[in-house]
Enzyme design. Structure first.
Site, PDB file in Angstrom:
ATOM      1  N   ASN A 189       9.567  16.491   5.544  1.00 60.21           N
ATOM      2  CA  ASN A 189       8.137  16.464   5.857  1.00 60.21           C
ATOM      3  C   ASN A 189       7.650  15.024   5.661  1.00 60.21           C
ATOM      4  O   ASN A 189       8.424  14.140   5.277  1.00 60.21           O
ATOM      5  CB  ASN A 189       7.349  17.495   5.037  1.00 60.21           C
ATOM      6  CG  ASN A 189       7.406  17.235   3.535  1.00 60.21           C
ATOM      7  OD1 ASN A 189       7.659  16.102   3.100  1.00 60.21           O
ATOM      8  ND2 ASN A 189       7.174  18.245   2.740  1.00 60.21           N
ATOM      9  N   LYS A 234       5.763  13.503   3.474  1.00 63.51           N
ATOM     10  CA  LYS A 234       5.859  12.927   2.127  1.00 63.51           C
ATOM     11  C   LYS A 234       7.314  12.582   1.795  1.00 63.51           C
ATOM     12  O   LYS A 234       7.615  11.502   1.269  1.00 63.51           O
ATOM     13  CB  LYS A 234       5.313  13.953   1.125  1.00 63.51           C
ATOM     14  CG  LYS A 234       5.190  13.438  -0.274  1.00 63.51           C
ATOM     15  CD  LYS A 234       4.449  14.428  -1.152  1.00 63.51           C
ATOM     16  CE  LYS A 234       4.697  14.108  -2.606  1.00 63.51           C
ATOM     17  NZ  LYS A 234       4.924  15.292  -3.401  1.00 63.51           N
ATOM     18  N   GLU A 235       8.223  13.509   2.142  1.00 61.65           N
ATOM     19  CA  GLU A 235       9.650  13.265   1.868  1.00 61.65           C
ATOM     20  C   GLU A 235      10.159  12.062   2.661  1.00 61.65           C
ATOM     21  O   GLU A 235      10.927  11.245   2.140  1.00 61.65           O
ATOM     22  CB  GLU A 235      10.468  14.518   2.236  1.00 61.65           C
ATOM     23  CG  GLU A 235      10.221  15.686   1.285  1.00 61.65           C
ATOM     24  CD  GLU A 235      10.624  17.046   1.845  1.00 61.65           C
ATOM     25  OE1 GLU A 235      10.696  18.001   1.055  1.00 61.65           O
ATOM     26  OE2 GLU A 235      10.832  17.178   3.085  1.00 61.65           O
ATOM     27  N   ASP A 237      11.017  25.938   6.487  1.00 59.32           N
ATOM     28  CA  ASP A 237      12.190  26.798   6.693  1.00 59.32           C
ATOM     29  C   ASP A 237      12.186  27.379   8.108  1.00 59.32           C
ATOM     30  O   ASP A 237      13.237  27.514   8.737  1.00 59.32           O
ATOM     31  CB  ASP A 237      12.200  27.957   5.678  1.00 59.32           C
ATOM     32  CG  ASP A 237      12.363  27.463   4.253  1.00 59.32           C
ATOM     33  OD1 ASP A 237      12.988  26.402   4.057  1.00 59.32           O
ATOM     34  OD2 ASP A 237      11.859  28.135   3.326  1.00 59.32           O
TER      35      ASP A 237
HETATM   36  N1  LIG Z   1      -2.244  23.884   9.086  1.00 62.36           N
HETATM   37  C1  LIG Z   1      -1.315  24.054  10.035  1.00 62.36           C
HETATM   38  N2  LIG Z   1      -1.658  24.448  11.297  1.00 62.36           N
HETATM   39  C2  LIG Z   1      -0.722  24.631  12.247  1.00 62.36           C
HETATM   40  N3  LIG Z   1       0.603  24.433  12.042  1.00 62.36           N
HETATM   41  C3  LIG Z   1       0.987  24.037  10.823  1.00 62.36           C
HETATM   42  C4  LIG Z   1       0.074  23.843   9.736  1.00 62.36           C
HETATM   43  N4  LIG Z   1       0.775  23.466   8.629  1.00 62.36           N
HETATM   44  C5  LIG Z   1       2.070  23.436   9.016  1.00 62.36           C
HETATM   45  N5  LIG Z   1       2.210  23.770  10.319  1.00 62.36           N
HETATM   46  C6  LIG Z   1       3.469  23.836  11.080  1.00 62.36           C
HETATM   47  O1  LIG Z   1       4.548  23.900  10.159  1.00 62.36           O
HETATM   48  C7  LIG Z   1       5.402  22.750  10.302  1.00 62.36           C
HETATM   49  C8  LIG Z   1       5.973  22.370   8.950  1.00 62.36           C
HETATM   50  O2  LIG Z   1       4.907  22.097   8.061  1.00 62.36           O
HETATM   51  P1  LIG Z   1       5.033  21.037   6.870  1.00 62.36           P
HETATM   52  O3  LIG Z   1       5.105  19.669   7.440  1.00 62.36           O
HETATM   53  O4  LIG Z   1       3.934  21.363   5.920  1.00 62.36           O
HETATM   54  O5  LIG Z   1       6.465  21.415   6.287  1.00 62.36           O
HETATM   55  P2  LIG Z   1       6.989  21.467   4.759  1.00 62.36           P
HETATM   56  O6  LIG Z   1       6.125  20.595   3.908  1.00 62.36           O
HETATM   57  O7  LIG Z   1       8.440  21.214   4.796  1.00 62.36           O
HETATM   58  O8  LIG Z   1       6.740  22.972   4.422  1.00 62.36           O
HETATM   59  P3  LIG Z   1       7.413  23.784   3.220  1.00 62.36           P
HETATM   60  O9  LIG Z   1       8.332  22.867   2.490  1.00 62.36           O
HETATM   61  O10 LIG Z   1       6.235  24.266   2.422  1.00 62.36           O
HETATM   62  O11 LIG Z   1       8.114  24.894   3.910  1.00 62.36           O
HETATM   63  C9  LIG Z   1       4.530  21.698  10.968  1.00 62.36           C
HETATM   64  O12 LIG Z   1       5.322  20.744  11.632  1.00 62.36           O
HETATM   65  C10 LIG Z   1       3.687  22.569  11.904  1.00 62.36           C
HETATM   66  O13 LIG Z   1       4.437  22.918  13.057  1.00 62.36           O
HETATM   67 MG   LIG Z   2      10.050  21.465   3.357  1.00 65.79          MG
END
Ligand SMILES: Nc1ncnc2c1ncn2[C@@H]1O[C@H](COP(=O)(O)OP(=O)(O)OP(=O)(O)O)[C@@H](O)[C@H]1O
Ligand SMILES: [Mg+2]
Length: 335
Positions: A216, A218-219, A286
């Protein structure tokens, strides 16, 4: 109103996406990663404890789901893929419970190895009147031993020929040591299997050999050691990671801002989310790696796969509790 050309490309895209979804049931995916149990205890609070200034939760019910790499398996199983899990479980009741949970979703568990030195990871959330009051973690996260690396590499060897693609789900609980990752990448290369990685930590060199990684925002910022504040800084960090890790693909997920796909010698490709009501964003990552993997295994290109993964994650964040979607839900959502 859409113009005729726009209408044509809209229909074409819809037909192509549905074509890949139709193939999901024939895709065989190997998931390698840190497995855990997500447990929820639901109750109400009517009073404060006489023993200490803490609420007393009167328990009404509890339930448990697969977490970590298990949630990737859950997502794949809900999309009707053929899934094999490789990882570890601990001694005792929780270990048996984890294994049974994988069996219940139809995953092949022959590659799950008992690690007597570790507890099965279990995260218990105490929920009172829909509010999260406390989380209790029981886990061991030291790196697995060299003997376990050998055993797990052997388990991978036994199933790698009969899978189409590998997903590595790193939750930083000690399975994916540099030695383990080296063994995975070596076998994947020998058998010509693509590897997608959901990464953890600051150093991505250990993922060298992967086809695509999905941090994501931040990572990605932490791994590139750069601040990401806007699109130009995100592109800079993405390009730096691509170069330094030597990756053929990088997908940075950006929460409500969608995702950006990087491929060598191509302009970064930004996919936006559609506005929707959001209930629970945890686990969206995921869903992204599961659908990305399935679409690639079905034969889609990186851009098509990412677009489908974005649609799927958008659906999942709109759901309360459960973090999976079905083929039909995805079919109905593609535009
Ligand atoms: N508020 C939102 N509205 C629409 N789609 C979203 C939203 N939040 C996340 N998504 C979808 O989910 C995807 C992954 O979200 P994010 O970047 O938060 O991943 P993450 O931080 O790895 O999540 P986690 O580790 O909690 O599973 C985004 O690329 C988008 O497609
Ligand atoms: Mg993740």
């Amino acid at each position: 109103m859409r113009g005729i050309w726009e209408e044509n490309s809209y229909l074409r895209n819809k037909i192509i996406m549905k074509h890949w979804i139709d193939k999901f049931a024939n895709c065989r995916i190997l998931v390698i990663g840190d497995c855990m149990i997500d447990e929820y205890v639901w109750g109400t609070v009517d009073r404060i404890s006489p023993e200490a200034p803490v609420p007393v939760v009167a328990v009404k019910r509890d339930n448990a789901t697969l977490g970590g790499a298990g949630n990737v398996v859950n997502n794949l199983a809900a999309l009707q893929a053929d899934v094999t899990i490789v990882g570890t479980y601990g001694l005792g009741e929780n270990g048996r419970r984890l294994k049974k949970m994988f069996e219940d979703v139809g995953a092949n568990t022959n590659g799950l190895a008992l690690d007597e030195s570790r507890a099965t990871t279990i995260k218990t959330r105490i929920m009172a009147s829909q509010q999260h009051v406390l989380r209790i973690d029981r886990e061991t996260s030291h790196p697995i031993s060299n003997k376990m690396v050998e055993l797990i590499a052997h388990n991978i060897f036994n199933c790698i020929k009969s899978v189409d693609l590998i997903i590595v789900s790193d939750y930083g609980k000690g399975l994916l040591t540099p030695e383990m990752l080296e063994a995975i990448m070596k076998q994947a290369k020998n058998h010509n299997k693509p590897v997608l990685v959901d990464p953890k930590g600051f150093h991505y060199e250990k993922y060298h050999g992967a086809s695509l990684i999905t941090p994501n925002r931040k990572e990605a910022a932490q791994a590139a050691n750069m601040d990401i504040t806007d699109m130009p800084t995100l592109i800079c960090a993405g390009q730096s990671l691509m170069k330094n890790v030597g990756l053929p693909g990088l997908l940075i997920t950006c929460g409500k801002d969608g995702m950006v796909l990087f491929e060598p010698n191509k302009a970064p490709y930004h996919i936006e989310t559609r506005a929707r009501q959001v209930f629970d964003v945890s686990g969206a990552g995921d869903t992204v790696i599961s659908v990305m993997g399935l679409a690639l295994a079905a034969g889609a290109g990186y851009r098509e796969a990412a677009s489908l993964a974005n649609t799927a994650a958008g659906l999942v964040v709109g759901k309360v509790g459960t973090a999976t979607i079905s083929q039909d839900e995805l079919r109905n959502a593609v535009v």
